[in-house]
Design an enzyme around this catalytic site. Structure first.
Site, PDB file in Angstrom:
ATOM      1  N   ARG A   1       0.837  -1.199   0.000  1.00  0.00           N
ATOM      2  CA  ARG A   1       0.000   0.000   0.000  1.00  0.00           C
ATOM      3  C   ARG A   1       0.865   1.240   0.000  1.00  0.00           C
ATOM      4  O   ARG A   1       1.862   1.313   0.713  1.00  0.00           O
ATOM      5  CB  ARG A   1      -0.903   0.037   1.239  1.00  0.00           C
TER       6      ARG A   1
ATOM      7  N   SER B   1       7.163  -4.364   8.464  1.00  0.00           N
ATOM      8  CA  SER B   1       6.714  -5.143   9.629  1.00  0.00           C
ATOM      9  C   SER B   1       7.456  -6.466   9.775  1.00  0.00           C
ATOM     10  O   SER B   1       6.866  -7.559   9.727  1.00  0.00           O
ATOM     11  CB  SER B   1       5.203  -5.359   9.554  1.00  0.00           C
TER      12      SER B   1
ATOM     13  N   ASP C   1       4.249  -2.224  12.164  1.00  0.00           N
ATOM     14  CA  ASP C   1       2.811  -1.953  12.290  1.00  0.00           C
ATOM     15  C   ASP C   1       2.394  -1.671  13.736  1.00  0.00           C
ATOM     16  O   ASP C   1       1.435  -0.923  13.977  1.00  0.00           O
ATOM     17  CB  ASP C   1       1.974  -3.101  11.716  1.00  0.00           C
TER      18      ASP C   1
END
Length: 469
Positions: free
Chosen positions: A87, A150, A204
């Site tokens: 993303r 992450s 995250d």
């Protein structure tokens, strides 16, 4: 009226069978002494890691010395790498509030997730370049980007993250031991993207804390409880010995606990059961992510299957089912545990009966079989909740008077969102074990996107402050 948030006492039709079942699963229920011992071990492991001594906890210094305070202004970019999709996000902030947000998803095929590291990072840079072209980013403007990466990493600064190991569906060996920020900058240079600067790297969990702090200024802890689990919190800077950059009078810093690996060095073996060891033996990463295997969504279903298999082998569960017919390892997902727990809350057996018929492929079951499954799901869910609550309460009890009496915990993840009793138990046990702070849990979704953009905004503020000094 009994509370559905308590585990019902097992009451089978045969008292002898009842006693045998309880004896096999009894170590899944914590005594007060076990809870206290886990607390003390967690505190000890934290202190060891903060003092740069061997520990199963990483206690990584993120070099983020503050939370959003309402002075964030500008347009910031974020990139989130951690799953099968990538993303890229653009977020505009005015006086600390999000005024506009644009998100674009890009597929990340397996051949990029497994193989050549240069190809992976070149693809990431291409996606950023495509996003910049499509959204018509101005060439004469500088855009700061926060990179959500992450995976376990070692940080020597806000914009430096050396990969320790890949997890999940990623395995590009050449990247291990490399700085992910430098690799991304190198790939962006190939696209002549001089107007985009990678200013921060985070995971995250840290992103969840940052997004939570934007929503509620009392937020001091971030937790992810999904497929895996981790926690981070605001620590006093003078307690953190690992500090490679020059200090600038920082009072606090975000510390990434990396509690999924808590116990990898054997310090939690005293609470491990034969079922936990079976789950570990069948996992991809044996003797790793010990704590995560007690609480993560990737493992709760398999833990339940292993316990029920032991009962089945002892002719205490689904006695009509042959050994060959019993479900194979890793075929009983954690979603089933959540569904069964919903049924417990609603005092309904329908969904559980459907799971027995489909997942165990048998219609030959008794009321006792149903009670056993419900009992086991309750035990492992309560244990997972208590473990998360132990760690959370320890973090809360570390916080000084300057943090105030009311602390908010920002939390995200599929297990927390979709498991009804576990969520309530986490809240209740955290309150029970926290000394003098009132705690509120708040769902803060998309920390990996918004949180990264917020950290980019903070990085800009820090840089301006440093220049002015």
């Amino acid at each position: 009226m009994k509370s559905m948030y308590e585990i019902e006492k097992l009451q089978l039709s045969d008292p002898v069978k009842n006693g045998k079942v309880e004896d096999i699963v009894k170590r899944l229920a914590f005594t007060d002494a076990i809870v206290e011992r886990i607390k003390q071990v967690f505190i000890s492991e934290m202190e060891l890691a903060l003092n740069m001594e061997p520990s199963s906890l990483q206690m990584e210094n993120t070099y983020i010395p503050e939370l959003p305070d309402g002075t964030e202004n500008g347009t910031f970019l974020a990139m989130d790498l951690g799953g099968t999709n990538l993303r890229v996000l653009m977020m505009t902030m005015k006086r600390g509030e999000v005024s506009n947000e644009i998100v674009q998803h890009y597929p990340l095929p397996e051949e990029l997730r497994i193989g050549c590291g240069d190809k992976l990072f070149d693809h990431l840079a291409k996606c950023i370049d495509d996003f910049a072209k499509e959204k018509q980013l101005k060439d004469d403007c500088k855009y700061s980007l926060g990179f959500t990466f992450s995976f376990p990493m070692r940080q020597s600064g806000l914009d430096s993250g050396v990969l320790v190991t890949w997890t999940k569906s990623f395995n590009c060996p050449s990247v291990v031991g490399q700085d992910a920020v430098l690799l991304l900058r190198k790939s962006l240079a190939k696209y002549k993207r001089t107007n985009i600067e990678v200013v921060a790297i985070l995971n995250d969990t840290t992103g969840t804390l940052m997004h939570g702090a934007l929503l509620d200024k009392n937020t001091r802890i971030g937790i992810v409880l999904g497929t895996g689990s981790n926690g981070c919190y605001m620590e006093r800077a003078n307690r953190v010995k690992h500090w490679e950059k020059q200090r600038h009078g920082e009072k606090h810093v975000v510390v990434d606990v990396e509690w999924g690996a808590f116990g990898d060095n054997g310090v939690l073996d005293f609470m491990s059961t034969e079922f936990d060891r079976t789950v570990d033996e069948g996992s991809l990463l044996k003797n790793s992510f010990t704590f995560e295997k007690y609480i993560g969504g990737k493992y709760l279903g398999e833990l339940c299957r292993c316990i029920l298999q032991k009962l089945h082998e002892n002719d205490l569960f689904l006695e009509a089912l042959s050994k060959e017919q019993y479900p194979k390892p890793w075929t009983f997902d954690s979603d089933n545990v959540s569904v069964i727990e919903y049924g417990t809350l609603n005092d309904s057996w329908d969904s559980l009966e459907e799971i027995i018929r489909t997942k165990f492929a048998t219609a030959r079951y008794s009321n006792d079989d149903l009670k056993i499954v419900r009992y086991v799901c309750g035990l492992i869910s309560k244990r997972a909740a208590q473990l998360v609550a132990i760690n959370t309460s320890v973090l809360l009890n570390r916080m000084g008077e300057e943090e105030g009496d009311n602390i908010t915990v920002a939390i995200d993840g599929s297990v927390y969102k979709h498991h009804p009793r576990l969520r309530k138990w986490i809240i209740d046990y955290t309150a029970l074990w926290t000394n003098d702070k009132k705690c509120k849990f708040m769902l803060a979704e998309d920390g990996s996107g918004k949180g990264a953009a917020i950290v980019a905004a903070i990085a800009d503020k820090l840089r301006l402050r440093e220049c002015s000094n």
